[in-house]
Motif scaffolding. Structure first.
Motif, PDB file in Angstrom:
ATOM      1  N   ASP A  21       0.853  -1.237   0.096  1.00 62.16           N
ATOM      2  CA  ASP A  21       0.033   0.041   0.132  1.00 62.16           C
ATOM      3  C   ASP A  21       0.780   1.160  -0.020  1.00 62.16           C
ATOM      4  N   ASP A  22       0.575   2.353  -0.534  1.00 58.51           N
ATOM      5  CA  ASP A  22       1.175   3.477  -0.830  1.00 58.51           C
ATOM      6  C   ASP A  22       1.280   4.276   0.612  1.00 58.51           C
ATOM      7  N   GLU A  23       0.392   4.155   1.751  1.00 58.83           N
ATOM      8  CA  GLU A  23       0.386   4.737   2.929  1.00 58.83           C
ATOM      9  C   GLU A  23       1.075   3.861   3.883  1.00 58.83           C
ATOM     10  N   TRP A  28       2.602  -0.345  11.425  1.00 62.33           N
ATOM     11  CA  TRP A  28       3.805   0.526  11.246  1.00 62.33           C
ATOM     12  C   TRP A  28       3.714   1.807  12.198  1.00 62.33           C
ATOM     13  N   LYS A  29       2.436   2.656  12.241  1.00 63.89           N
ATOM     14  CA  LYS A  29       2.539   3.770  13.099  1.00 63.89           C
ATOM     15  C   LYS A  29       2.345   3.160  14.542  1.00 63.89           C
ATOM     16  N   SER A  36       1.677   9.581  16.609  1.00 65.06           N
ATOM     17  CA  SER A  36       1.133  10.013  15.576  1.00 65.06           C
ATOM     18  C   SER A  36      -0.401   9.548  15.510  1.00 65.06           C
ATOM     19  N   LEU A  37      -0.700   8.438  16.289  1.00 69.15           N
ATOM     20  CA  LEU A  37      -1.970   7.802  16.112  1.00 69.15           C
ATOM     21  C   LEU A  37      -3.011   8.724  16.607  1.00 69.15           C
ATOM     22  N   ASP A  41      -7.451   6.211  14.377  1.00 65.72           N
ATOM     23  CA  ASP A  41      -6.706   5.186  14.270  1.00 65.72           C
ATOM     24  C   ASP A  41      -6.892   4.215  15.601  1.00 65.72           C
ATOM     25  N   GLN A  42      -7.091   4.812  16.708  1.00 60.78           N
ATOM     26  CA  GLN A  42      -7.037   3.916  18.000  1.00 60.78           C
ATOM     27  C   GLN A  42      -8.367   3.211  17.809  1.00 60.78           C
ATOM     28  N   ILE A  43      -9.365   3.895  17.456  1.00 61.32           N
ATOM     29  CA  ILE A  43     -10.770   3.152  17.220  1.00 61.32           C
ATOM     30  C   ILE A  43     -10.631   1.876  16.234  1.00 61.32           C
ATOM     31  N   THR A  44      -9.928   2.126  15.228  1.00 61.28           N
ATOM     32  CA  THR A  44      -9.644   1.196  14.063  1.00 61.28           C
ATOM     33  C   THR A  44      -8.897   0.220  14.712  1.00 61.28           C
ATOM     34  N   LEU A  45      -7.780   0.453  15.348  1.00 63.79           N
ATOM     35  CA  LEU A  45      -6.958  -0.660  16.023  1.00 63.79           C
ATOM     36  C   LEU A  45      -7.903  -1.454  16.890  1.00 63.79           C
TER      37      LEU A  45
END
Length: 82
Positions: A21-23, A28-29, A36-37, A41-45
């Motif tokens: 993926d490009d991003e 990784w984050k 940087s999360l 992002d936390q909800i997605t994790l």
């Protein structure tokens, strides 16, 4: 590239991030730049952790296979449309 994939049984799954993926993916984050999360992002994790448990413990083999096949088809269509 955090998007959701709807599967035929009505479920909604987080699209896996892949190395090609490009991003930079959430994995990784989380490992290299946790500050940087974002809250999103936390909800997605958290959704990913819950999905992992569901697939391994609560779903049947047939359910798991259907979900995985639907996600693979979605990603394959993305890759062939690029």
């Amino acid at each position: 590239m955090t998007e959701r994939i709807a599967v035929p049984d009505g479920g909604i799954w987080v699209r896996p991030s892949l190395e090609r993926d490009d991003e930079v993916g959430l994995g990784w984050k989380l490992r290299h730049a946790p500050d940087s999360l974002s809250r999103a992002d936390q909800i997605t994790l958290a959704e990913i952790v819950d999905a992992y448990g569901y697939l391994l413990v609560q779903s049947t083999t047939e359910q798991r296979n259907r979900v995985c096949a639907a996600i693979r088809r979605h990603i394959h269509r993305e890759q062939t449309n690029d």
